[in-house]
Design a protein around this motif. Sequence first.
Motif, mmCIF file in Angstrom:
data_model
loop_
_atom_site.group_PDB
_atom_site.id
_atom_site.type_symbol
_atom_site.label_atom_id
_atom_site.label_comp_id
_atom_site.label_asym_id
_atom_site.label_seq_id
_atom_site.Cartn_x
_atom_site.Cartn_y
_atom_site.Cartn_z
ATOM 1 N N TYR A 48 0.830 -1.202 0.000
ATOM 2 C CA TYR A 48 0.000 0.000 0.000
ATOM 3 C C TYR A 48 0.868 1.256 0.000
ATOM 4 N N VAL A 49 1.854 1.303 0.887
ATOM 5 C CA VAL A 49 2.734 2.471 0.987
ATOM 6 C C VAL A 49 3.462 2.686 -0.337
ATOM 7 N N ALA A 50 3.999 1.607 -0.911
ATOM 8 C CA ALA A 50 4.698 1.728 -2.195
ATOM 9 C C ALA A 50 3.757 2.254 -3.276
ATOM 10 N N ALA A 51 2.541 1.736 -3.335
ATOM 11 C CA ALA A 51 1.576 2.177 -4.347
ATOM 12 C C ALA A 51 1.211 3.646 -4.171
ATOM 13 N N VAL A 52 0.995 4.076 -2.935
ATOM 14 C CA VAL A 52 0.673 5.485 -2.664
ATOM 15 C C VAL A 52 1.829 6.380 -3.094
ATOM 16 N N LEU A 53 3.043 6.004 -2.715
ATOM 17 C CA LEU A 53 4.204 6.822 -3.056
ATOM 18 C C LEU A 53 4.416 6.905 -4.563
ATOM 19 N N PHE A 54 4.347 5.770 -5.247
ATOM 20 C CA PHE A 54 4.576 5.783 -6.691
ATOM 21 C C PHE A 54 3.466 6.511 -7.438
ATOM 22 N N LYS A 55 2.241 6.407 -6.970
ATOM 23 C CA LYS A 55 1.123 7.141 -7.580
ATOM 24 C C LYS A 55 1.364 8.647 -7.474
ATOM 25 N N LYS A 56 1.801 9.081 -6.297
ATOM 26 C CA LYS A 56 2.088 10.500 -6.068
ATOM 27 C C LYS A 56 3.278 10.958 -6.911
ATOM 28 N N LEU A 57 4.316 10.140 -6.982
ATOM 29 C CA LEU A 57 5.493 10.486 -7.775
ATOM 30 C C LEU A 57 5.146 10.632 -9.251
ATOM 31 N N GLN A 58 4.341 9.718 -9.762
ATOM 32 C CA GLN A 58 3.949 9.781 -11.169
ATOM 33 C C GLN A 58 3.111 11.029 -11.446
ATOM 34 N N ALA A 59 2.187 11.327 -10.549
ATOM 35 C CA ALA A 59 1.322 12.489 -10.730
ATOM 36 C C ALA A 59 2.126 13.793 -10.711
ATOM 37 N N GLU A 60 3.147 13.839 -9.882
ATOM 38 C CA GLU A 60 3.945 15.056 -9.737
ATOM 39 C C GLU A 60 5.200 15.045 -10.601
ATOM 40 N N LYS A 61 5.392 13.956 -11.376
ATOM 41 C CA LYS A 61 6.580 13.802 -12.223
ATOM 42 C C LYS A 61 7.861 14.031 -11.413
ATOM 43 N N ARG A 62 7.934 13.300 -10.303
ATOM 44 C CA ARG A 62 9.078 13.418 -9.392
ATOM 45 C C ARG A 62 9.805 12.090 -9.322
ATOM 46 N N ASN A 63 10.961 12.095 -8.650
ATOM 47 C CA ASN A 63 11.757 10.893 -8.433
ATOM 48 C C ASN A 63 11.794 10.586 -6.952
ATOM 49 N N LEU A 64 12.224 9.375 -6.640
ATOM 50 C CA LEU A 64 12.305 8.948 -5.248
ATOM 51 C C LEU A 64 13.707 8.425 -4.993
ATOM 52 N N LEU A 65 14.311 8.866 -3.916
ATOM 53 C CA LEU A 65 15.638 8.428 -3.523
ATOM 54 C C LEU A 65 15.543 7.830 -2.131
ATOM 55 N N PHE A 66 15.965 6.583 -2.007
ATOM 56 C CA PHE A 66 15.985 5.930 -0.697
ATOM 57 C C PHE A 66 17.390 6.035 -0.128
ATOM 58 N N LEU A 67 17.468 6.482 1.085
ATOM 59 C CA LEU A 67 18.740 6.537 1.795
ATOM 60 C C LEU A 67 18.644 5.658 3.021
ATOM 61 N N SER A 68 19.698 4.962 3.274
ATOM 62 C CA SER A 68 19.735 4.104 4.457
ATOM 63 C C SER A 68 21.019 4.438 5.209
ATOM 64 N N MET A 69 20.886 4.563 6.519
ATOM 65 C CA MET A 69 22.052 4.887 7.308
ATOM 66 C C MET A 69 22.068 3.995 8.542
ATOM 67 N N VAL A 70 23.212 3.431 8.790
ATOM 68 C CA VAL A 70 23.385 2.620 9.984
ATOM 69 C C VAL A 70 24.521 3.231 10.780
ATOM 70 N N ILE A 71 24.287 3.463 12.050
ATOM 71 C CA ILE A 71 25.324 3.996 12.932
ATOM 72 C C ILE A 71 25.638 2.929 13.956
ATOM 73 N N ILE A 72 26.912 2.556 14.023
ATOM 74 C CA ILE A 72 27.341 1.553 15.001
ATOM 75 C C ILE A 72 28.312 2.239 15.952
#
Length: 100
Positions: free
Chosen positions: A74-98
């Motif tokens: 559901y979250v993926a579908a909502v995000l991609f629907k919004k991105l397509q409508a706004e002609k935007r891109n999505l960048l995932f960042l992951s950070m781990v602090i040890i």
Amino acid sequence: MFIVTNRNVNKNGKDLKLFGDTANENGPNELRLVAAEKKEGKWTVNILPDKITEKMKTEVNLTDAGVTYYASDYVAAVLFKKLQAEKRNLLFLSMVIIIT
């Protein structure tokens, strides 16, 4: 906004007080997805069900018969629907602090 959390949930909590101070009772690896929205200066938060409802499926056009859809679908579908409508891109960042 969507929040991924491993926090215990205060069933009677409202807004951001919904999240507890400790990890999920099923363990820290048990994650929940939460939809959060700020309106007129106040936050509303809703825990998404593990398996989404028929209304949620229809909302994002997840209509394949016999398929079980989860909150992450559901979250993926909502995000991609919004991105397509706004002609935007999505960048995932992951950070781990040890800290040792």
